[in-house]
Design an enzyme around this catalytic site. Structure first.
Site, PDB file in Angstrom:
ATOM      1  CD  GLU A   1      -4.015  -6.217   2.504  1.00  0.00           C
ATOM      2  OE1 GLU A   1      -4.696  -5.214   3.288  1.00  0.00           O
ATOM      3  OE2 GLU A   1      -2.769  -6.126   2.386  1.00  0.00           O
TER       4      GLU A   1
ATOM      5  CD  GLU B   1      -2.857  -1.140   2.263  1.00  0.00           C
ATOM      6  OE1 GLU B   1      -2.650  -0.562   3.255  1.00  0.00           O
ATOM      7  OE2 GLU B   1      -4.151  -1.680   1.989  1.00  0.00           O
TER       8      GLU B   1
HETATM    9  C1  GAL Z   1      -4.611  -3.011   5.136  1.00  0.00           C
HETATM   10  C2  GAL Z   1      -3.035  -3.290   5.235  1.00  0.00           C
HETATM   11  C3  GAL Z   1      -2.876  -4.591   6.070  1.00  0.00           C
HETATM   12  C4  GAL Z   1      -3.416  -4.487   7.330  1.00  0.00           C
HETATM   13  C5  GAL Z   1      -5.150  -4.080   6.961  1.00  0.00           C
HETATM   14  C6  GAL Z   1      -5.891  -4.035   8.138  1.00  0.00           C
HETATM   15  O1  GAL Z   1      -4.483  -1.749   4.666  1.00  0.00           O
HETATM   16  O2  GAL Z   1      -2.592  -3.530   3.825  1.00  0.00           O
HETATM   17  O3  GAL Z   1      -1.524  -4.834   6.472  1.00  0.00           O
HETATM   18  O4  GAL Z   1      -3.138  -3.260   7.968  1.00  0.00           O
HETATM   19  O5  GAL Z   1      -5.199  -2.817   6.245  1.00  0.00           O
HETATM   20  O6  GAL Z   1      -7.270  -3.605   7.766  1.00  0.00           O
END
Ligand code: GAL
Length: 677
Positions: free
Chosen positions: A321, A148
């Site tokens: 994700e 990110e």
């Molecule tokens: C994302 C990030 C992950 C984790 C997740 C929690 O933005 O890439 O590593 O922190 O959020 O929701």
């Protein structure tokens, strides 16, 4: 590609947080859930390189071999989003500095400045070491660089790099002074060295300065990504490389411009709403991600795919994700109801995602995100969430045949720079927001059941019957020409307030609003009237408007509805203009949801746009994908009532033949391979 034609399923896997005994259980559970892709190593820098140049790869060797033995493929991450403590101690100049001049310390993640030479060198070294060791490991499906990209910095390294970027962009100081209108408030620069990053100031900052800094920083992060990508590619050109895009107003990244740099557009999505807003956001994010992938293909990577022609695969993207269960919003975590993980995942697949991936595989015992949801929660595999994870794996397995482009005849233009520019201080209202305006239009289209593609200004518009411009504030001459040609050639346009108002440097266009679009829209506004938070204006057709109103005069356009009462009584609020062979609608206020839906439906009907599934009840989302002669219809019931939808085909999740009607249980999903002919 990443999973040999199967839809990707899995998520972030952090074996470094667990003793080796747990790894074998992980692989067994992954197989049970049909997980086929995991991201490994994304925050493992301090375990991989415990001291400068000393690598400890043995544990990762074991993990990759175990996963490979279990048939699970790996997106191997470069761990550069979280440098180890030794790095920060050795290179304090590489710690990030805020706009207030405060240097941040180690103790969380993302404690680096992407312009600091020491950080860039260390990132290249660890990425290179991983490439040397693993580029030909059979478990590898591809690389996921970093995590990110999105943090900003205002240190001296950044300021130096910014000045170099400004020289390349503007050529000489006269041009920069002109673009930034530095004649205002005595800001005229006579030496590049006088320019710094837009740090905290006494009062309002210069909008041109702010906008160029955002553009520069997006380019800086892009080059940090690209240098890692290039050395990973050099080690094995057959392995694809990507990075996961994070979304949000704070993110200084122009994802559309970045999309051509990745082999697969990958996005992370954590809705900020828990009600139907979560589904609305999911749909928008899917359309955005697909739009970025198509934009990259359009700009030369794969034009046939961009147009959805022939058998060329549609440009791919992947939900990299998402949260299996609880999401954090409004100060606490909210449970995702049973079935919602599946529905959200399939909503993404419907919109072209090449699968569904999660953060995270197993919930850790400690660390800042110890209560974040996981496919294997703290309770272990004997849990609702893991059982749903198994069901999702089975569902994705049954959908492997789904492919092709997403049916859409509406195009929604989204532009990162317009979003940034409307965040500047000194605007007539702090409620102006390009992305929120895009979301409002998208919501209206979504509820009405129209398929929508997100486009970037300049993208080809053939095949779209309606183009929506949501507060497209920065409209350079090329974009103005693109809009003009589309409407003149017979297209239908719906533009909202503030579109066309400024040029690419955020300088206001003179002669009346909406600046570059006055001719196409056939209107001229002399004055605007921002509304207070709770304030509404009444429209003559019974609707209301919020946020903004204008003193508008038709200059060729017909009045669709007028303001009623108050200062603007009787003046046009919404207009329609015949222009060339096309029609252009203008909304000088933000209509309430109901009125907005009606106006969008009127514009869509006039343009010949049809809903994806005529007769689908409100709250049932219908998305169709097509490849050649084949089509698949996704029906997602977001309501808590059973619903029935007329359709024919084979329902892939149950293998049942549907002759006339699909019965969807509350919250249920159906995916039909449609009968053709
Ligand atoms: C994302 C990030 C992950 C984790 C997740 C929690 O933005 O890439 O590593 O922190 O959020 O929701």
């Amino acid at each position: 590609m990443w999973t040999d034609g199967r839809l990707c399923y899995g998520g972030d896997y952090n074996p470094e947080q667990w003793p080796a005994q747990v790894w074998a259980e992980d692989v067994a559970l992954m197989r049970q859930a049909r997980v086929n892709l995991v991201t490994v190593g994304v925050f493992a820098w301090s375990r991989l390189e415990p001291a400068p140049g000393r690598y400890t790869f043995d544990w990762l060797d074991q993990v990759l071999d175990l996963l490979h033995g279990g048939g699970i493929r790996v997106a191997l991450a470069t761990p550069t989003a979280s440098p180890p403590p030794w790095f920060s101690a050795a290179h304090p100049d590489a710690l990030p500095v805020t706009a207030d001049g405060v240097r941040l310390h180690h103790g969380s993640r993302d404690t680096y400045c992407a312009a600091a030479p020491a950080y860039r060198a260390a990132a290249r070294r660890i990425a290179g070491a991983l490439a040397d060791r693993y580029a030909h490991h059979p478990a590898l499906a591809g690389w996921r660089v970093h995590n990110e990209y999105g943090t900003t910095c205002h240190c001296e390294h950044t300021a130096t790099a910014f000045r170099r970027w400004l020289v390349a962009r503007h050529g000489d100081l006269d041009s920069l002074n002109d673009a930034w209108v530095t004649s205002f408030w005595s800001q005229h620069y006579t030496d590049w060295a006088q320019i710094s990053t837009p740090r905290a100031t006494q009062y309002l900052a210069n909008p041109g300065h702010l906008l160029d800094f955002r553009r520069f920083w997006s380019d800086t992060l892009r080059s940090a990504y690209a240098e890692q990508r290039d050395l990973l590619r050099a080690a094995n050109p057959r392995l694809p490389v990507t990075t996961n895009f994070v979304l949000g107003d704070w993110v200084p990244v122009d994802h559309a411009r970045w999309a051509a740099e990745v082999d697969l557009v990958a996005v992370d999505h954590y809705p900020s709403a828990v009600d139907i807003g979560a589904e609305e956001q999911t749909a928008l994010v899917g359309d955005l991600a697909r739009g970025w992938a198509r934009h990259a293909a359009t700009r030369g990577r794969d034009p046939a795919a961009a147009a959805g022609r022939g058998d060329a695969p549609a440009p791919a993207w992947l939900l990299m994700e998402s949260a299996p269960n609880q999401i954090h919003t409004a100060g606490r975590m909210h449970t995702k109801e049973p079935g919602r993980m599946l529905r959200h995942s399939l909503a993404h697949v419907a919109r072209g995602s090449h699968g569904a991936m999660f953060f995270q595989w197993r919930a850790p015992t400690g660390g800042a995100e110890r209560f974040h949801s996981a496919l294997v929660p703290h309770a272990g595999p004997d849990s609702r969430v893991f059982r749903e994870a198994v069901e999702l794996g089975a569902a994705l397995h049954r959908l492997a045949e789904v492919r092709g482009t997403v049916e859409a005849s509406v195009a929604l233009a989204v532009d990162a720079a317009s979003g940034w520019a409307l965040r500047h201080p000194g605007l007539p209202s702090r409620r102006l927001d390009h992305h929120e305006e895009a979301a409002a239009a998208h919501r209206g289209l979504w509820h009405a059941g129209y398929g929508c593609d997100v486009v970037v200004p300049g993208d080809p518009l053939d095949g779209y019957r309606l183009l929506v411009l949501p507060a497209l504030y920065l409209t350079d001459d090329t974009t103005a020409g693109w809009i003009h040609d589309y409407v003149h050639g017979g297209g239908h346009l719906l533009a909202t307030y503030l579109s066309g108002v400024a040029d690419e440097h955020a300088r206001v266009r003179l002669g009346g609003y909406p600046g570059a679009l006055r001719d196409v829209l056939g209107v001229r506004a002399e004055e605007f009237h921002p509304l207070a938070d709770e304030e509404q204006v009444t429209l003559a057709d019974g609707g209301t408007g919020r946020i903004w109103a204008e003193t508008l005069r038709p200059a060729g356009a017909q009045v669709v509805t007028a303001y009623a009462g108050g200062l603007l009584d009787g003046r046009p609020a919404v207009t329609r203009h015949r222009y060339g062979a096309g029609t252009a609608w203008y909304l000088s206020t933000r209509p309430d949801e109901h009125t907005y839906r009606r106006l969008l439906a009127d514009a869509a009907r006039a343009a010949g746009v049809r809903p994806v599934c005529v007769g689908a009840p409100d709250g049932v989302e219908a998305v169709r994908r097509r490849a050649g002669q084949h089509s698949w219809l996704f029906l997602l019931n977001h309501t808590d009532r059973a619903q029935r939808v007329a359709a024919r085909g084979v329902e892939l999740l149950t293998a049942a033949t549907v002759d006339q009607v699909v019965a969807l249980p509350p919250g249920g999903v159906a995916v039909l391979r449609e009968h053709t002919g």
